[in-house]
Design an enzyme around this catalytic site. Structure first.
Site, mmCIF file in Angstrom:
data_model
loop_
_atom_site.group_PDB
_atom_site.id
_atom_site.type_symbol
_atom_site.label_atom_id
_atom_site.label_comp_id
_atom_site.label_asym_id
_atom_site.label_seq_id
_atom_site.Cartn_x
_atom_site.Cartn_y
_atom_site.Cartn_z
ATOM 1 N N GLU A 1 -53.015 19.997 39.512
ATOM 2 C CA GLU A 1 -52.659 20.847 38.387
ATOM 3 C C GLU A 1 -53.327 20.350 37.110
ATOM 4 O O GLU A 1 -53.454 19.142 36.882
ATOM 5 C CB GLU A 1 -51.141 20.892 38.205
ATOM 6 N N CYS B 1 -55.004 18.633 29.583
ATOM 7 C CA CYS B 1 -54.516 17.495 30.362
ATOM 8 C C CYS B 1 -55.115 17.556 31.760
ATOM 9 O O CYS B 1 -54.896 18.517 32.493
ATOM 10 C CB CYS B 1 -52.983 17.531 30.440
ATOM 11 N N CYS C 1 -50.002 10.079 43.478
ATOM 12 C CA CYS C 1 -50.010 8.861 42.664
ATOM 13 C C CYS C 1 -49.454 7.713 43.494
ATOM 14 O O CYS C 1 -48.598 7.916 44.357
ATOM 15 C CB CYS C 1 -49.170 9.060 41.402
ATOM 16 N N CYS D 1 -43.371 5.350 39.591
ATOM 17 C CA CYS D 1 -42.505 5.107 38.428
ATOM 18 C C CYS D 1 -41.206 5.886 38.642
ATOM 19 O O CYS D 1 -41.221 7.076 38.972
ATOM 20 C CB CYS D 1 -43.198 5.549 37.146
ATOM 21 N N CYS E 1 -40.514 9.405 37.039
ATOM 22 C CA CYS E 1 -41.615 10.370 37.022
ATOM 23 C C CYS E 1 -41.603 11.225 38.280
ATOM 24 O O CYS E 1 -41.655 10.706 39.400
ATOM 25 C CB CYS E 1 -42.945 9.632 36.897
ATOM 26 N N CYS F 1 -45.087 16.316 30.736
ATOM 27 C CA CYS F 1 -45.384 14.969 31.190
ATOM 28 C C CYS F 1 -44.481 14.591 32.358
ATOM 29 O O CYS F 1 -43.274 14.749 32.308
ATOM 30 C CB CYS F 1 -45.154 13.969 30.060
#
Length: 411
Positions: A124, A137, A144, A148, A151, A382
């Protein structure tokens, strides 16, 4: 929300869907440094005496005019265009979905070929219009590795790194869709932002940890900042990292863009939990790398991202420790009200507490903007970027407040 989704479906129906080349084995000329492009052209028969001029022509068409078809390169000979078409591609990725938020935020779900992943992959890319500028962005990985705990993106396991071509393709496609290439008519079906809102800033803050894909990110950003092409100022490009210390040094020396650190805690024990990479590169080492980052000044600050988690990291004692931790570093602290998502155990700090936290940091001499909710209805904030296989259902989206990526790089 329903009205927004109807608009999106209509736009997608009308928009020309530019798909990957029919022969994916063809190498792309996008994402190659000039010397690498020159080698490929020589291998295909371009005379050595001509290759510099030919590379300059192709570079101009790719990155100044933004073409995605060799036949549009009008000052290149027919024979040369036929050779390029036979051996290479400059096609854009497939747009799986294109969404427009009520606040102007745009999000594209893009599909790339497998390239070792076993299946096509999706990422995305988000565009945020702001007063006087527009920020794109960009993602650097599919998934990933960092996990975290706060997240949502981090709950999707790493599939693979994106290539330099795929990183740059996000910028090229967004410029296509926004009518943002000079000397070109706006593409049919493009979503045109309000006057003056085009891509002026880029943040490497999408899916993935960019410094775990250093070489591809480096190549893409050097091309994006090349003065004879896309021509983005390095002061308008921000790379965000969770704290991969050795590559922070390399970023300063080899890329030279602005730096953002996903900090989120001022004590190692808490940061070990929130940002597990801290166990490998603790706060002392991270701060040393930040202090050594080249070119720091009040006009060229490091941005520290700090997500506000209720009763976790939002006390005034945390604010005091944050000021101590950043002493001597030209810095800006972006305070991010937490974006809740299904399955999370965290809550967003109370607004009154966020304001107290921000006031203390401001009084200590640091800018500490509180991010404005953006892209809420399309989940474009975010930590909320996640590909199709595990995305939240659209009917859930109104339940979540999203913060968008803003205020990074030079105005």
């Amino acid at each position: 929300m329903a009205a927004t989704e109807t608009l999106n479906r209509t736009d997608i129906a009308k928009a020309p869907q530019v798909r990957l080349a029919a022969q994916p084995e063809k190498p792309s000329l996008i994402g190659l440094l000039r010397e690498d492009m020159a080698k490929l052209l020589v291998e295909k028969g371009v005379p050595e005496r001509q290759v510099k001029m030919r590379v300059s022509q192709v570079w101009h068409w790719l990155y100044v005019r933004g073409v995605s078809d060799f036949n549009e390169m009008s000052n290149v000979s027919k024979d040369m265009r036929e050779m390029l078409s036979a051996h290479f591609t400059i096609a854009r990725p497939e747009i799986v979905e294109e969404q427009v938020s009520g606040d102007g935020t745009r999000k594209w779900l893009l599909r790339f070929p497998p390239r070792g992943a076993g299946r096509p992959v999706e990422i995305e890319t988000v565009y945020i219009p702001e007063e006087g500028r527009g920020t794109l962005c960009i993602s650097s990985q599919v998934g990933c590795t960092l996990t975290c705990s706060f997240c949502h993106t981090g709950t999707q396991k790493l599939v693979r790194n994106l290539t330099a071509e795929e990183i740059l393709a996000q910028l090229l496609l967004a410029r296509d869709r926004l009518g943002d290439f000079p000397d070109r008519d706006t593409p049919q079906g493009a979503i045109v932002p309000a006057e003056g809102r085009k891509i002026t800033n880029v943040v490497m803050m999408g899916m993935g940890e960019p410094l775990y894909n250093f070489e591809n990110v480096k190549t893409a950003l050097l091309i994006a900042s090349d003065g004879d092409g896309l021509s983005l100022s390095k002061r308008r490009i921000t790379l965000s990292t969770s704290g991969i210390v050795p590559e922070i040094y390399r970023t300063g020396e080899e890329i030279g863009v602005m730096l953002a650190i996903s900090l989120h805690a001022v004590r190692d024990d808490l940061r070990d939990m929130l940002v597990p990479i801290n166990k490998k590169y603790p706060l002392k080492e991270l701060m040393e790398a930040c202090r050594a980052y080249p070119g720091l000044s009040n006009a060229r600050r490091i941005t520290f991202e700090y997500v506000m988690l209720k009763d976790v990291n939002d006390s005034l004692e945390d604010a005091k420790e944050l000021v101590k931790l950043l002493k001597g570093i030209p810095a800006k602290i972006n305070l991010i009200p937490f974006n809740p998502w299904p399955g999370t155990n965290y809550q967003c700090s109370d607004w009154e507490q966020i304001e107290k936290f921000a006031d203390f940091i401001n009084q200590a001499g640091y800018a500490s903007p509180i991010r404005t909710p953006r892209g809420r209805d399309i989940l474009a904030a975010c930590g909320q970027l996640k590909s199709d296989s595990e995305r939240m259902r659209k009917v859930d989206r109104l339940a979540f407040e999203a913060m968008m990526i803003a205020n990074h790089g030079e105005d």
